[in-house]
Design a protein around this motif. Structure first.
Motif, PDB file in Angstrom:
ATOM      1  N   MET A   1       1.192   2.913 -18.442  1.00 22.72           N
ATOM      2  CA  MET A   1       0.252   2.733 -17.094  1.00 22.72           C
ATOM      3  C   MET A   1       0.576   1.553 -16.416  1.00 22.72           C
ATOM      4  O   MET A   1       0.694   0.293 -17.035  1.00 22.72           O
ATOM      5  N   THR A   2       0.965   1.559 -15.156  1.00 21.09           N
ATOM      6  CA  THR A   2       1.468   0.308 -14.234  1.00 21.09           C
ATOM      7  C   THR A   2      -0.006  -0.140 -13.773  1.00 21.09           C
ATOM      8  O   THR A   2      -0.748   0.552 -13.268  1.00 21.09           O
ATOM      9  N   LYS A   3       0.045  -1.475 -13.646  1.00 25.92           N
ATOM     10  CA  LYS A   3      -1.008  -2.350 -12.993  1.00 25.92           C
ATOM     11  C   LYS A   3      -0.429  -2.492 -11.506  1.00 25.92           C
ATOM     12  O   LYS A   3       0.560  -3.013 -11.393  1.00 25.92           O
ATOM     13  N   PRO A   4      -1.606  -2.681 -10.639  1.00 25.42           N
ATOM     14  CA  PRO A   4      -1.174  -2.795  -9.323  1.00 25.42           C
ATOM     15  C   PRO A   4      -0.927  -4.326  -9.085  1.00 25.42           C
ATOM     16  O   PRO A   4      -1.367  -5.095 -10.015  1.00 25.42           O
ATOM     17  N   PHE A   5       0.025  -4.450  -8.267  1.00 27.81           N
ATOM     18  CA  PHE A   5       0.505  -5.820  -7.745  1.00 27.81           C
ATOM     19  C   PHE A   5      -0.618  -6.573  -7.162  1.00 27.81           C
ATOM     20  O   PHE A   5      -1.510  -6.108  -6.559  1.00 27.81           O
ATOM     21  N   LYS A   6      -0.870  -7.948  -7.757  1.00 25.02           N
ATOM     22  CA  LYS A   6      -1.875  -8.688  -7.387  1.00 25.02           C
ATOM     23  C   LYS A   6      -1.159  -9.954  -6.541  1.00 25.02           C
ATOM     24  O   LYS A   6      -0.444 -10.641  -7.168  1.00 25.02           O
ATOM     25  N   THR A   7      -1.698 -10.273  -5.383  1.00 26.11           N
ATOM     26  CA  THR A   7      -1.236 -11.610  -4.626  1.00 26.11           C
ATOM     27  C   THR A   7      -1.444 -12.888  -5.573  1.00 26.11           C
ATOM     28  O   THR A   7      -2.204 -12.640  -6.569  1.00 26.11           O
ATOM     29  N   TYR A   8      -0.788 -14.029  -5.341  1.00 27.98           N
ATOM     30  CA  TYR A   8      -1.074 -14.984  -6.005  1.00 27.98           C
ATOM     31  C   TYR A   8      -2.447 -15.662  -5.771  1.00 27.98           C
ATOM     32  O   TYR A   8      -2.942 -15.937  -7.026  1.00 27.98           O
ATOM     33  N   ASN A   9      -3.270 -15.373  -4.731  1.00 27.91           N
ATOM     34  CA  ASN A   9      -4.440 -15.750  -4.507  1.00 27.91           C
ATOM     35  C   ASN A   9      -5.584 -15.011  -5.631  1.00 27.91           C
ATOM     36  O   ASN A   9      -6.510 -15.316  -6.010  1.00 27.91           O
ATOM     37  N   GLN A  10      -5.174 -13.796  -5.678  1.00 28.71           N
ATOM     38  CA  GLN A  10      -5.846 -12.735  -6.302  1.00 28.71           C
ATOM     39  C   GLN A  10      -5.954 -13.167  -7.801  1.00 28.71           C
ATOM     40  O   GLN A  10      -6.824 -13.037  -8.487  1.00 28.71           O
ATOM     41  N   GLN A  11      -4.449 -13.376  -8.346  1.00 28.04           N
ATOM     42  CA  GLN A  11      -4.383 -13.939  -9.649  1.00 28.04           C
ATOM     43  C   GLN A  11      -5.147 -15.160  -9.879  1.00 28.04           C
ATOM     44  O   GLN A  11      -5.906 -15.160 -10.983  1.00 28.04           O
ATOM     45  N   LEU A  12      -5.342 -16.069  -9.061  1.00 27.28           N
ATOM     46  CA  LEU A  12      -6.094 -17.298  -9.128  1.00 27.28           C
ATOM     47  C   LEU A  12      -7.452 -16.996  -9.378  1.00 27.28           C
ATOM     48  O   LEU A  12      -8.279 -17.432  -9.923  1.00 27.28           O
ATOM     49  N   LYS A  13      -7.852 -16.138  -8.604  1.00 25.68           N
ATOM     50  CA  LYS A  13      -9.521 -15.401  -8.507  1.00 25.68           C
ATOM     51  C   LYS A  13      -9.743 -15.027  -9.841  1.00 25.68           C
ATOM     52  O   LYS A  13     -10.964 -15.136 -10.290  1.00 25.68           O
ATOM     53  N   ILE A  14      -8.942 -14.201 -10.328  1.00 27.20           N
ATOM     54  CA  ILE A  14      -9.063 -13.611 -11.593  1.00 27.20           C
ATOM     55  C   ILE A  14      -9.285 -14.747 -12.683  1.00 27.20           C
ATOM     56  O   ILE A  14     -10.111 -14.425 -13.574  1.00 27.20           O
ATOM     57  N   LEU A  15      -8.361 -15.557 -12.812  1.00 24.94           N
ATOM     58  CA  LEU A  15      -8.335 -16.618 -13.757  1.00 24.94           C
ATOM     59  C   LEU A  15      -9.624 -17.336 -13.657  1.00 24.94           C
ATOM     60  O   LEU A  15     -10.265 -17.758 -14.675  1.00 24.94           O
ATOM     61  N   ARG A  16     -10.112 -17.797 -12.534  1.00 31.14           N
ATOM     62  CA  ARG A  16     -11.195 -18.560 -12.161  1.00 31.14           C
ATOM     63  C   ARG A  16     -12.341 -17.740 -12.641  1.00 31.14           C
ATOM     64  O   ARG A  16     -13.409 -18.356 -13.278  1.00 31.14           O
ATOM     65  N   ASN A  17     -12.418 -16.540 -12.210  1.00 35.75           N
ATOM     66  CA  ASN A  17     -13.496 -15.557 -12.814  1.00 35.75           C
ATOM     67  C   ASN A  17     -13.713 -15.504 -14.268  1.00 35.75           C
ATOM     68  O   ASN A  17     -14.829 -15.074 -14.918  1.00 35.75           O
ATOM     69  N   ARG A  18     -12.556 -15.879 -14.849  1.00 33.11           N
ATOM     70  CA  ARG A  18     -12.535 -15.641 -16.418  1.00 33.11           C
ATOM     71  C   ARG A  18     -12.975 -17.074 -17.039  1.00 33.11           C
ATOM     72  O   ARG A  18     -12.712 -17.431 -18.311  1.00 33.11           O
ATOM     73  N   GLY A  19     -13.096 -18.009 -16.252  1.00 34.36           N
ATOM     74  CA  GLY A  19     -13.766 -19.218 -16.739  1.00 34.36           C
ATOM     75  C   GLY A  19     -12.469 -20.257 -16.776  1.00 34.36           C
ATOM     76  O   GLY A  19     -12.731 -21.550 -17.619  1.00 34.36           O
ATOM     77  N   LEU A  20     -11.341 -20.061 -16.031  1.00 39.67           N
ATOM     78  CA  LEU A  20     -10.133 -21.079 -16.397  1.00 39.67           C
ATOM     79  C   LEU A  20     -10.381 -21.853 -15.372  1.00 39.67           C
ATOM     80  O   LEU A  20     -10.514 -21.422 -13.972  1.00 39.67           O
ATOM     81  N   GLU A  21     -10.251 -23.265 -15.371  1.00 37.99           N
ATOM     82  CA  GLU A  21     -10.391 -24.318 -14.353  1.00 37.99           C
ATOM     83  C   GLU A  21      -8.879 -24.518 -13.655  1.00 37.99           C
ATOM     84  O   GLU A  21      -7.960 -24.603 -14.374  1.00 37.99           O
ATOM     85  N   ILE A  22      -8.898 -24.222 -12.592  1.00 40.04           N
ATOM     86  CA  ILE A  22      -7.472 -24.529 -11.717  1.00 40.04           C
ATOM     87  C   ILE A  22      -7.863 -25.711 -10.841  1.00 40.04           C
ATOM     88  O   ILE A  22      -8.546 -25.720  -9.881  1.00 40.04           O
ATOM     89  N   LYS A  23      -7.060 -26.769 -11.068  1.00 42.66           N
ATOM     90  CA  LYS A  23      -7.370 -28.067 -10.382  1.00 42.66           C
ATOM     91  C   LYS A  23      -6.785 -28.076  -9.179  1.00 42.66           C
ATOM     92  O   LYS A  23      -7.162 -28.670  -8.264  1.00 42.66           O
ATOM     93  N   ASN A  24      -5.570 -27.615  -8.989  1.00 39.32           N
ATOM     94  CA  ASN A  24      -4.560 -27.668  -7.795  1.00 39.32           C
ATOM     95  C   ASN A  24      -4.089 -26.264  -7.605  1.00 39.32           C
ATOM     96  O   ASN A  24      -3.018 -25.793  -8.121  1.00 39.32           O
ATOM     97  N   GLY A  25      -4.716 -25.579  -6.775  1.00 34.90           N
ATOM     98  CA  GLY A  25      -4.301 -23.928  -6.530  1.00 34.90           C
ATOM     99  C   GLY A  25      -2.997 -24.024  -5.831  1.00 34.90           C
ATOM    100  O   GLY A  25      -2.154 -23.031  -6.321  1.00 34.90           O
ATOM    101  N   SER A  26      -2.707 -24.722  -5.052  1.00 31.04           N
ATOM    102  CA  SER A  26      -1.473 -24.701  -4.428  1.00 31.04           C
ATOM    103  C   SER A  26      -0.051 -25.035  -5.424  1.00 31.04           C
ATOM    104  O   SER A  26       0.771 -24.310  -5.483  1.00 31.04           O
ATOM    105  N   LYS A  27      -0.514 -25.902  -6.152  1.00 27.31           N
ATOM    106  CA  LYS A  27       0.685 -26.447  -7.285  1.00 27.31           C
ATOM    107  C   LYS A  27       0.693 -25.195  -8.275  1.00 27.31           C
ATOM    108  O   LYS A  27       1.550 -24.690  -8.609  1.00 27.31           O
ATOM    109  N   THR A  28      -0.752 -24.623  -8.783  1.00 27.75           N
ATOM    110  CA  THR A  28      -0.635 -23.316  -9.729  1.00 27.75           C
ATOM    111  C   THR A  28       0.388 -22.303  -9.033  1.00 27.75           C
ATOM    112  O   THR A  28       1.093 -21.544  -9.759  1.00 27.75           O
TER     113      THR A  28
END
Length: 74
Positions: A1-28
């Motif tokens: 099963m292949t997963k659909p491509f996620k943009t970098y902003n979508q990836q950050l949103k997923i991580l944040r929704n799972r409780g991961l703190e991201i201090k600097n989105g651009s650097k990440t």
């Protein structure tokens, strides 16, 4: 099963929704572009996850920098 491509902003949103703190989105995003989401996150997330959480949730206070530091050390 292949997963659909996620943009970098979508990836950050997923991580944040799972409780991961991201201090600097651009650097990440720059790090993810160079190193790859799956190499960093999937390779080193397990010690930072709440056991048996579904969906996967990060322990309180966990930052992207914590995971990336472990990746960089290894």
């Amino acid at each position: 099963m292949t997963k659909p491509f996620k943009t970098y902003n979508q990836q950050l949103k997923i991580l944040r929704n799972r409780g991961l703190e991201i201090k600097n989105g651009s650097k990440t995003i720059k790090i993810l572009k160079c190193e790859n989401y799956y190499s960093i996150i999937n390779g080193y997330k397990n010690i930072f996850l709440i056991p048996n959480s579904n969906p996967e949730m990060y322990k309180s206070g966990t930052t992207f920098e914590d995971i990336y530091s472990l990746f960089d050390f290894d």
